[in-house]
Design an enzyme around this catalytic site. Structure first.
Site, PDB file in Angstrom:
ATOM      1  N   GLU A 207      50.133  16.484  56.129  1.00 40.04           N
ATOM      2  CA  GLU A 207      49.376  15.983  54.967  1.00 40.04           C
ATOM      3  C   GLU A 207      49.670  14.515  54.713  1.00 40.04           C
ATOM      4  O   GLU A 207      50.056  14.120  53.600  1.00 40.04           O
ATOM      5  CB  GLU A 207      49.703  16.803  53.716  1.00 40.04           C
ATOM      6  CG  GLU A 207      49.236  18.240  53.792  1.00 40.04           C
ATOM      7  CD  GLU A 207      49.386  19.009  52.490  1.00 40.04           C
ATOM      8  OE1 GLU A 207      50.249  18.648  51.684  1.00 40.04           O
ATOM      9  OE2 GLU A 207      48.641  19.982  52.286  1.00 40.04           O
TER      10      GLU A 207
ATOM     11  N   GLU B 150      46.540  25.261  57.341  1.00 36.19           N
ATOM     12  CA  GLU B 150      47.057  25.772  56.069  1.00 36.19           C
ATOM     13  C   GLU B 150      45.893  26.211  55.202  1.00 36.19           C
ATOM     14  O   GLU B 150      44.931  25.457  55.026  1.00 36.19           O
ATOM     15  CB  GLU B 150      47.826  24.703  55.282  1.00 36.19           C
ATOM     16  CG  GLU B 150      49.201  24.429  55.756  1.00 36.19           C
ATOM     17  CD  GLU B 150      49.971  23.504  54.817  1.00 36.19           C
ATOM     18  OE1 GLU B 150      49.792  23.588  53.584  1.00 36.19           O
ATOM     19  OE2 GLU B 150      50.756  22.702  55.335  1.00 36.19           O
TER      20      GLU B 150
HETATM   21  C1  BG6 Z   1      50.805  21.878  51.341  1.00 36.04           C
HETATM   22  C2  BG6 Z   1      52.089  21.649  52.089  1.00 36.04           C
HETATM   23  O1  BG6 Z   1      50.675  20.877  50.398  1.00 36.04           O
HETATM   24  O2  BG6 Z   1      50.655  22.990  50.546  1.00 36.04           O
HETATM   25  C3  BG6 Z   1      53.053  22.816  52.086  1.00 36.04           C
HETATM   26  O3  BG6 Z   1      51.882  21.188  53.393  1.00 36.04           O
HETATM   27  C4  BG6 Z   1      52.982  23.515  50.752  1.00 36.04           C
HETATM   28  O4  BG6 Z   1      54.327  22.345  52.415  1.00 36.04           O
HETATM   29  C5  BG6 Z   1      51.579  24.053  50.546  1.00 36.04           C
HETATM   30  O5  BG6 Z   1      53.925  24.517  50.589  1.00 36.04           O
HETATM   31  C6  BG6 Z   1      51.382  24.810  49.260  1.00 36.04           C
HETATM   32  O6  BG6 Z   1      51.855  24.062  48.189  1.00 36.04           O
HETATM   33  P1  BG6 Z   1      52.920  24.657  47.172  1.00 36.04           P
HETATM   34  O7  BG6 Z   1      53.280  23.558  46.282  1.00 36.04           O
HETATM   35  O8  BG6 Z   1      52.224  25.772  46.494  1.00 36.04           O
HETATM   36  O9  BG6 Z   1      54.041  25.125  48.012  1.00 36.04           O
END
Ligand code: BG6
Length: 480
Positions: free
Chosen positions: A185, A379
């Site tokens: 990211e 993701e």
């Molecule tokens: C992304 C990241 O922003 O979202 C992850 O690459 C992160 O590391 C994921 O865990 C979800 O965000 P959060 O804050 O809910 O863990």
């Protein structure tokens, strides 16, 4: 059962995704050094710390807890976890290497053998189960020494340390890893530089000057990694990784449309334009003039960036964002490191992240129209509170519904003509959330008995979604 009516290509890379700092634990074992995530406190206050100036990068056990230190203890339990991933039918597993396991302080000249050997064991275990690793080189875990002594990616010197790290892991794992990504990211640093750039903006500091100079250093470092990867592992692919959140104008007021377009360019496209097209875009000059940014670009940087562009775009997608030129306090909503106005057509998760599967189809189309390189959704998922029923089951239908609708949107994008390599669901096993340092914000198909107060046995349990995802993979996405 494999079927023939699936909209997903037959070699689609199904799997799950995690990051070392959010799950490995063993933060002091195997000679590992401290990284930025090791000093970030757990709990919702983390978001405030990420945003405000003056963070001292010290551990303070009297004031805070540090859930990342133990994570979910993947460091010792990786065999059990990988066996569960295999049971779901994963073709790939996205993970990151902790830079501080390989170079504990970041600036050593020789890598740490114990750290290298750990990932050998993990990759061998994955291959034993027929799972290909997809490796993020840097996922929010910069060595703390580089943060404290060099000011993070503000410093050009860090490029050399990163190059050493990259060469060490590419050479060591050249026969074991064929999918790589550089910075997780990368664009998220525009709003929160601390996690990926290793610094917070101090009150006297010019925010944009520091962030865009650090971006330049990361672009050079990323191109060095792409070049090295192509030379050392010719049959590998290496991508960038973008936080993808389409930015909608609140309404058809041209002022709002223009505002959303400008936000979209500088947040969603700026890094991709450089890493995929290999050039600084024209609109950057206007932005730099407006914000008094002068980049220190050295001889050879631009050629290096131009000649070493990425093979694919890895992206995370959780939500869209809606923007308006003049925002009122009561209209605002926050989520996934972004601030916007509430979208009247969308519901939000318990953490305020607006759920928008069509937004995924939009962002996939936009990225593919702009760049024409394969996309890899590395993701996506729903952070939610899970309840352990009396019979020990976890009925996470909300998670299934979220993923079902986003996979349907992915299938639509494939029909639109977008080339998509695969889908790795975020936090396939429960882990520590990045923005709030909580265990209770769960994404997994696998429940981990670990609570925000530190209690729990770390026992793993299969949720209802585990069986659902297994069937999705077995039917190549036909049974959603
Ligand atoms: C992304 C990241 O922003 O979202 C992850 O690459 C992160 O590391 C994921 O865990 C979800 O965000 P959060 O804050 O809910 O863990």
């Amino acid at each position: 059962m494999s079927t023939t009516n699936s909209k997903f290509p037959k070699d689609f890379l199904w799997g799950g995704a995690t990051a070392a700092n959010q799950m490995e634990g063993g933060f002091h074992e195997g000679n590992k050094g401290l990284n930025i995530a090791d000093v970030l406190p757990g709990g919702k206050q983390r978001l405030r710390i990420l945003k405000e100036p003056g963070f001292n990068f010290e551990i303070d056990h009297d004031k805070y807890s540090y859930p990342n230190h133990e994570g979910i203890d993947f460091y010792h339990r990786y065999k059990e976890d990988i066996a569960l991933f295999a049971e779901m039918g994963f073709k790939v597993y996205r993970m990151s290497i902790a830079w501080t396991r390989i170079f504990p302080n970041g600036n050593e000249t020789e890598p740490n053998e114990e750290g290298l050997a750990f990932y050998d064991r993990v990759f061998d275990e994955l291959h034993k189960h027929g799972i290909e690793p997809v490796v993020t080189i840097s996922h929010y875990e910069m060595p703390l020494t580089l943060v404290k002594e060099y000011g993070g990616w503000r410093s050009r010197e860090v490029i050399g340390f990163f190059e050493r790290y990259v060469n060490a892991i590419l050479n060591r794992y050249k026969d074991k890893v064929k999918y790589w990504m550089t910075f997780n990211e990368i664009n998220s640093a525009l709003h929160f530089p601390i996690m990926s750039m290793g610094f917070s903006i101090e009150s006297h500091e010019d925010k944009y000057q520091s962030i865009f100079q650090a971006f330049h250093h990361q672009f050079v470092a990323s191109s060095i990694a792409v070049k090295a990867c192509h030379e050392i592992i010719p049959d590998a692919q290496i991508g960038c990784m973008l936080l993808a959140a389409p930015i909608y104008p609140y309404d058809s007021n041209p002022e709002n449309v223009m505002f959303a377009l400008e936000e979209e360019r500088i947040f969603n496209y700026y890094c991709g334009d450089v890493q995929v097209r290999g050039e600084y875009p024209a609109y950057a000059n206007t932005f730099f003039k407006k914000h008094n940014v002068t980049l220190d670009i050295r001889e050879g940087d631009l050629e290096l960036i131009k000649e070493n562009t990425v093979d694919y775009i890895g992206l995370s997608y959780y939500m869209s964002s809606t923007q308006k030129k003049n925002k009122l306090e009561e209209e605002m909503i926050q989520g996934n490191l972004l601030e916007g106005v509430k979208n009247p057509y969308l519901q939000a998760s318990d953490w305020g992240w607006e759920i928008d599967p069509v937004g995924l189809r939009i962002v996939l189309n936009n990225l593919y129209d702009r760049y024409q390189v394969p996309l890899f959704i590395v993701e996506n998922g729903l952070g939610a509170y899970d309840k352990l029923e009396e019979d020990g089951s976890i009925q996470d239908d909300y998670r299934i519904e979220y993923l079902r609708s986003h996979l349907a949107a992915t299938a639509d994008a494939i029909e639109d003509g977008v080339e998509i390599m695969g889908f790795t669901s975020w936090g396939c096993i429960d882990l520590v959330s990045a923005s709030t340092g909580e265990f209770s914000k769960r994404y997994g198909f696998i429940y981990v008995d670990k609570q925000d107060d530190g209690s729990g046995t770390l026992e793993r349990k299969k949720k209802k979604s585990f069986y659902w995802y297994k069937d999705v993979i077995a039917s190549n996405g036909e049974n959603l």
